[in-house]
Write a protein that holds these residues in place. Structure first.
Motif, PDB file in Angstrom:
ATOM      1  N   ASP A 123      -0.246  -0.457  24.256  1.00 24.12           N
ATOM      2  CA  ASP A 123      -0.764  -0.842  25.571  1.00 24.12           C
ATOM      3  C   ASP A 123      -2.292  -0.893  25.601  1.00 24.12           C
ATOM      4  N   GLY A 124      -2.920  -0.575  24.460  1.00 23.61           N
ATOM      5  CA  GLY A 124      -4.377  -0.653  24.365  1.00 23.61           C
ATOM      6  C   GLY A 124      -5.115   0.515  24.966  1.00 23.61           C
ATOM      7  N   LEU A 125      -4.450   1.659  25.120  1.00 23.75           N
ATOM      8  CA  LEU A 125      -5.101   2.831  25.703  1.00 23.75           C
ATOM      9  C   LEU A 125      -5.848   3.627  24.647  1.00 23.75           C
ATOM     10  N   ASP A 126      -7.043   4.093  24.996  1.00 22.63           N
ATOM     11  CA  ASP A 126      -7.814   4.946  24.091  1.00 22.63           C
ATOM     12  C   ASP A 126      -7.289   6.380  24.151  1.00 22.63           C
ATOM     13  N   GLY A 127      -7.530   7.125  23.074  1.00 26.93           N
ATOM     14  CA  GLY A 127      -7.125   8.526  23.052  1.00 26.93           C
ATOM     15  C   GLY A 127      -5.630   8.717  23.131  1.00 26.93           C
ATOM     16  N   ALA A 128      -4.878   7.792  22.526  1.00 25.59           N
ATOM     17  CA  ALA A 128      -3.420   7.816  22.642  1.00 25.59           C
ATOM     18  C   ALA A 128      -2.821   9.127  22.144  1.00 25.59           C
ATOM     19  N   ALA A 129      -3.335   9.632  21.018  1.00 20.26           N
ATOM     20  CA  ALA A 129      -2.767  10.849  20.439  1.00 20.26           C
ATOM     21  C   ALA A 129      -2.981  12.047  21.361  1.00 20.26           C
ATOM     22  N   THR A 130      -4.181  12.156  21.941  1.00 20.00           N
ATOM     23  CA  THR A 130      -4.491  13.289  22.811  1.00 20.00           C
ATOM     24  C   THR A 130      -3.630  13.274  24.069  1.00 20.00           C
ATOM     25  N   VAL A 131      -3.498  12.088  24.679  1.00 19.82           N
ATOM     26  CA  VAL A 131      -2.695  11.970  25.894  1.00 19.82           C
ATOM     27  C   VAL A 131      -1.226  12.275  25.601  1.00 19.82           C
ATOM     28  N   ALA A 132      -0.716  11.741  24.485  1.00 22.79           N
ATOM     29  CA  ALA A 132       0.684  11.975  24.131  1.00 22.79           C
ATOM     30  C   ALA A 132       0.947  13.461  23.935  1.00 22.79           C
ATOM     31  N   HIS A 133       0.031  14.152  23.258  1.00 22.09           N
ATOM     32  CA  HIS A 133       0.199  15.587  23.027  1.00 22.09           C
ATOM     33  C   HIS A 133       0.231  16.343  24.354  1.00 22.09           C
ATOM     34  N   ALA A 134      -0.680  15.987  25.261  1.00 21.09           N
ATOM     35  CA  ALA A 134      -0.737  16.680  26.549  1.00 21.09           C
ATOM     36  C   ALA A 134       0.533  16.459  27.360  1.00 21.09           C
ATOM     37  N   LEU A 135       1.043  15.231  27.336  1.00 23.98           N
ATOM     38  CA  LEU A 135       2.240  14.925  28.116  1.00 23.98           C
ATOM     39  C   LEU A 135       3.458  15.681  27.596  1.00 23.98           C
ATOM     40  N   VAL A 136       3.631  15.700  26.297  1.00 25.56           N
ATOM     41  CA  VAL A 136       4.774  16.411  25.727  1.00 25.56           C
ATOM     42  C   VAL A 136       4.628  17.911  25.967  1.00 25.56           C
ATOM     43  N   GLN A 137       3.401  18.411  25.847  1.00 21.49           N
ATOM     44  CA  GLN A 137       3.162  19.837  26.093  1.00 21.49           C
ATOM     45  C   GLN A 137       3.563  20.202  27.524  1.00 21.49           C
ATOM     46  N   ARG A 138       3.189  19.360  28.493  1.00 20.31           N
ATOM     47  CA  ARG A 138       3.547  19.627  29.884  1.00 20.31           C
ATOM     48  C   ARG A 138       5.060  19.517  30.091  1.00 20.31           C
ATOM     49  N   ALA A 139       5.706  18.594  29.365  1.00 21.01           N
ATOM     50  CA  ALA A 139       7.146  18.390  29.547  1.00 21.01           C
ATOM     51  C   ALA A 139       7.958  19.597  29.109  1.00 21.01           C
ATOM     52  N   VAL A 140       7.461  20.342  28.123  1.00 19.00           N
ATOM     53  CA  VAL A 140       8.221  21.484  27.610  1.00 19.00           C
ATOM     54  C   VAL A 140       7.698  22.812  28.146  1.00 19.00           C
ATOM     55  N   ASP A 141       6.557  22.777  28.839  1.00 22.14           N
ATOM     56  CA  ASP A 141       5.948  24.005  29.349  1.00 22.14           C
ATOM     57  C   ASP A 141       6.589  24.378  30.690  1.00 22.14           C
ATOM     58  N   SER A 142       7.009  25.627  30.794  1.00 21.86           N
ATOM     59  CA  SER A 142       7.642  26.073  32.049  1.00 21.86           C
ATOM     60  C   SER A 142       6.616  26.230  33.171  1.00 21.86           C
ATOM     61  N   HIS A 143       5.327  26.236  32.847  1.00 14.99           N
ATOM     62  CA  HIS A 143       4.257  26.307  33.855  1.00 14.99           C
ATOM     63  C   HIS A 143       3.364  25.084  33.675  1.00 14.99           C
ATOM     64  N   PRO A 144       3.739  23.936  34.255  1.00 16.09           N
ATOM     65  CA  PRO A 144       3.050  22.675  33.968  1.00 16.09           C
ATOM     66  C   PRO A 144       1.634  22.575  34.511  1.00 16.09           C
ATOM     67  N   GLY A 145       1.210  23.484  35.383  1.00 12.24           N
ATOM     68  CA  GLY A 145      -0.166  23.427  35.865  1.00 12.24           C
ATOM     69  C   GLY A 145      -0.268  22.850  37.263  1.00 12.24           C
ATOM     70  N   ILE A 146      -1.495  22.838  37.796  1.00 14.23           N
ATOM     71  CA  ILE A 146      -1.736  22.364  39.165  1.00 14.23           C
ATOM     72  C   ILE A 146      -1.487  20.857  39.256  1.00 14.23           C
ATOM     73  N   ALA A 147      -2.037  20.121  38.295  1.00 14.94           N
ATOM     74  CA  ALA A 147      -1.833  18.668  38.285  1.00 14.94           C
ATOM     75  C   ALA A 147      -0.553  18.358  37.517  1.00 14.94           C
ATOM     76  N   ARG A 148       0.409  17.789  38.231  1.00 14.59           N
ATOM     77  CA  ARG A 148       1.677  17.472  37.595  1.00 14.59           C
ATOM     78  C   ARG A 148       1.769  15.968  37.362  1.00 14.59           C
ATOM     79  N   PHE A 149       2.149  15.590  36.179  1.00 15.77           N
ATOM     80  CA  PHE A 149       2.312  14.176  35.880  1.00 15.77           C
ATOM     81  C   PHE A 149       3.409  14.016  34.842  1.00 15.77           C
ATOM     82  N   SER A 150       3.962  12.810  34.796  1.00 19.49           N
ATOM     83  CA  SER A 150       5.035  12.530  33.851  1.00 19.49           C
ATOM     84  C   SER A 150       4.865  11.111  33.332  1.00 19.49           C
ATOM     85  N   VAL A 151       5.637  10.786  32.306  1.00 16.44           N
ATOM     86  CA  VAL A 151       5.565   9.453  31.714  1.00 16.44           C
ATOM     87  C   VAL A 151       6.977   9.025  31.335  1.00 16.44           C
TER      88      VAL A 151
END
Length: 675
Positions: free
Chosen positions: A507-535
């Motif tokens: 899709d031409g997005l920069d920082g693809a690896a960093t974003v992917a890591h953060a998203l998967v980390q949030r998906a498996v983390d039982s405490h996803p944080g104040i800002a919640r997002f999904s993909v």
């Protein structure tokens, strides 16, 4: 009396991977997808590839109860070239740079790829219009006696060789005459500008020649022994088929061969036109996108092992993650993460199955030690390649290589210093030595989720790995089962990250690896944080590979879409190898060095014309003829040829000014089959 219907021809597909060699027997039954009559696997035997090939194919023939002479086409894909580049392996070659300087080595990763291999610089080359500088090959000729005995081949790249290959041809002929070794010239592989990247592509091609040559020779020898008189085809990195002889000369084009075949197989098996295809093997995970039933191609050239080549191939991202990936522990962290790959190890379960007590006795000895050792659970063993491929070893390398034999030797008995560890890694990168150690395949054996090898050494290896210490000095896991669960969960999480990273990059997005890591980390983390997002992916994932049912079962919640694992996923590459088409191309360029002179560069010839129309017509005729010949050489007698011409012009005072014409011919057709 009604005549018996003529039997349909049988097609044999073979895929030689880093761990397994797969075989499939397929027939066109009249249905769109045909029918898989039989399939089988055998361990890839790198020391003698014919052993693994014969094991898989003989099993298929036995299952199908088929007469080998009924096979009319044999086609194979391979991940050997891809794995070699990911793992930094290949023969030692000499790079000849004509018209370049040492500064050019710093561009496009060429110096990194070259490593300690020799390079020779020669004056010469051409300008953008094909006009020659003075060529001087005396330095090369003087170096050839020594180089001829220390390298396995040569790569030659000249300045603007795509506009005039004369100097590359002269160097190529000199090397062949003086050494008799294989030579790859850059103009044979690519017509694109960009000397250092073309040199990089040529260097990698030269490194791979002996490996692909051994694969083809092993396959041809097996077919001859079984009286299978059928044409042998190889899958190229763009999914097209070419003859074995064609692939032998241009092995770099087989990088991503296995993954490209898997895409063809995935589309064939599922009927899905739009999907993300993720193929997990022993060494790598390959991720690509299907759009409208065809794989996306990378217009900039395939990137493998961190190197951007000029090889047209599927837009595939290859990651050093597989069932046989090296399992390591993050250094210096209080709660260290499990790290996987990119290097492939021989799983302990496999080493134990092949070598028995030579492995288990040493693992038990290490477990009896009161404290964990840095090299616990690691062994070195020769790969068994021909001795001539060990040419050019340093004194330290040769001394260590002598100590390593055909039986696995524990590293804590082999190595006495960090310097020796670096030496061992160089032997591994040359493809002379394998390291055996704990892998996800071993973890699967410990948990009873895989049972094709010996589970006992896998469990011992897991126990040793579980004893490793975290930043507090505590063991990282209480049991072999606990560490094995962590390893398999890590593999699934990393798989999800790589799939999302590929989608973001497409899709031409920069920082693809960093974003992917953060998203998967949030998906498996039982405490996803104040800002919640999904993909969520807009299309399903097709999971391929023998271990896909195991490792991809947990993917859907991490990627926001389904995961389809076809019935024949374990032989997708081999199946894709037999349902493809031959496709080759040829190109020419017409330039205007001076007003009124039109210069045509096509193939290995350069000609001048006095008018544009004649030059372009000659270019179109040339590429059509070259494409037709290449198609025949590549293995088809029924090629359809399409020619396209693209003009670069400018307008000056309302007058059209010709700059350049780029002419491309594409020939495609089904491969010829035995009659």
């Amino acid at each position: 009396m009604t005549a018996k219907p003529k039997p349909l021809p049988l097609f044999l597909g073979i895929d030689t991977g880093g761990t397994y060699t797969d075989a499939v027997l397929w027939s066109e039954t009249g249905s769109p997808r045909g029918k898989v009559l039989a399939k089988a696997k055998a361990l890839t035997t790198r020391h003698d590839l014919a052993v693994g090939i014969s094991g898989a194919v003989d099993a298929v023939l036995q299952k199908a109860g088929t007469d080998p002479t009924a096979i009319k086409l044999v086609s194979m894909s391979t991940t050997l070239a891809t794995n070699a580049l990911v793992e930094g392996q290949g023969g030692r070659v000499a790079l000849v740079m004509i018209g370049f300087s040492e500064i050019d080595l710093a561009r496009d990763g060429l110096k990194t790829a070259l490593g300690t291999d020799p390079v020779v610089f020669c004056p010469g080359g051409h300008d953008v219009h094909g006009n020659a500088a003075k060529l001087d090959l005396s330095g090369l000729e003087a170096a050839l006696p020594e180089l001829g005995g220390s390298v396995s081949g040569f790569a030659v790249c000249a300045y603007f060789a795509t506009r005039n290959p004369a100097h590359e041809i002269a160097a190529r002929e000199l090397i062949r005459e003086k050494t008799g070794l294989p030579v790859t010239a850059s103009h044979e592989l690519s017509a694109k500008l960009g000397g250092p990247r073309r040199a990089l592509t040529t260097l990698l091609n030269a490194r791979l020649i002996s490996m692909i040559d051994r694969l083809v020779a092993a396959t041809e020898g097996f077919l001859e022994a079984r009286k299978i008189a059928a044409p042998l085809m190889v899958v190229r990195g763009d999914g097209a088929l070419v003859s074995a002889a064609f692939a032998r000369q241009r092995p770099i084009e087989t990088i991503l061969s296995g993954p490209a075949a898997s895409l063809v197989g995935a589309r064939h098996m599922t009927g899905l036109d739009d999907a993300v295809v993720s193929d997990i093997g022993g060494t790598t995970t390959d991720v690509a996108v299907l759009d409208g039933g065809r794989p996306r191609l990378d217009p900039e050239g395939a990137t493998v092992g961190g190197f951007r080549t000029m090889v047209e191939a599927v837009a595939m991202r290859t990651f050093g993650l597989g069932g046989d990936s090296e399992v390591a522990l993050e250094d210096g962290a209080l709660n260290p993460r499990i790290l996987l790959g990119p290097r492939r190890l021989v799983p302990l379960a496999l080493a134990g199955m092949v070598h028995g007590e030579a492995v288990t006795v040493e693992l038990e000895r290490q477990l009896r030690a009161p404290n964990p050792g840095r090299m616990d659970g690691r062994f070195a063993v020769r790969t068994g390649v021909p001795e001539r491929l060990a040419a050019g070893l340093t004194g330290a390398e040769a001394k260590l290589y002598e100590l390593i034999g055909a039986t696995p030797l524990p590293l804590d008995r082999l190595l006495t210093s960090n310097a020796q560890n670096a030496t061992l890694n160089r032997l591994v990168s040359r493809g002379l030595v394998h390291i055996s150690g704990f892998t996800p395949s071993d973890a699967a054996h410990v948990l009873g989720k895989q049972a094709n090898w010996d589970a006992a050494p896998a469990r011992l290896g897991a126990e040793l790995f579980a004893r490793k210490r975290d930043g507090r000095g505590q063991a990282i896991a209480a049991t072999p089962e606990a560490i094995s669960e962590r390893v398999l969960l890590t593999l699934t999480r990393w798989s999800a990250e790589y799939i999302l990273e590929t989608a973001f990059a497409e899709d031409g997005l920069d920082g693809a690896a960093t974003v992917a890591h953060a998203l998967v980390q949030r998906a498996v983390d039982s405490h996803p944080g104040i800002a919640r997002f999904s993909v969520a992916l807009d299309r399903p994932v097709i999971g391929l590979g023998a271990s896909a049912p195991l490792h991809y079962a947990g993917l859907p919640p991490l990627i926001g879409n389904g995961c389809v694992v076809p019935d024949d996923t374990d032989v997708a590459n081999a199946l894709g190898a037999v349902v493809g088409q031959v496709r080759v191309s040829a190109e020419a360029r017409v330039s205007q060095p001076v007003e009124g002179l039109f210069r045509l560069a096509s193939g290995e010839t350069v000609r001048d014309f006095t008018d544009e129309a004649s030059a372009v017509a000659a270019a179109e005729a040339d590429v059509r003829a070259i494409a037709a010949k290449r198609a025949k050489d590549a293995g088809t007698d029924s090629a359809e040829i399409e020619v396209a011409t693209e003009f670069s012009v400018s307008t000056v005072e309302s007058q059209r000014m010709f700059i350049e014409a780029h002419v491309v011919a594409v020939a495609s057709g089904r491969p010829r089959i035995a009659v």
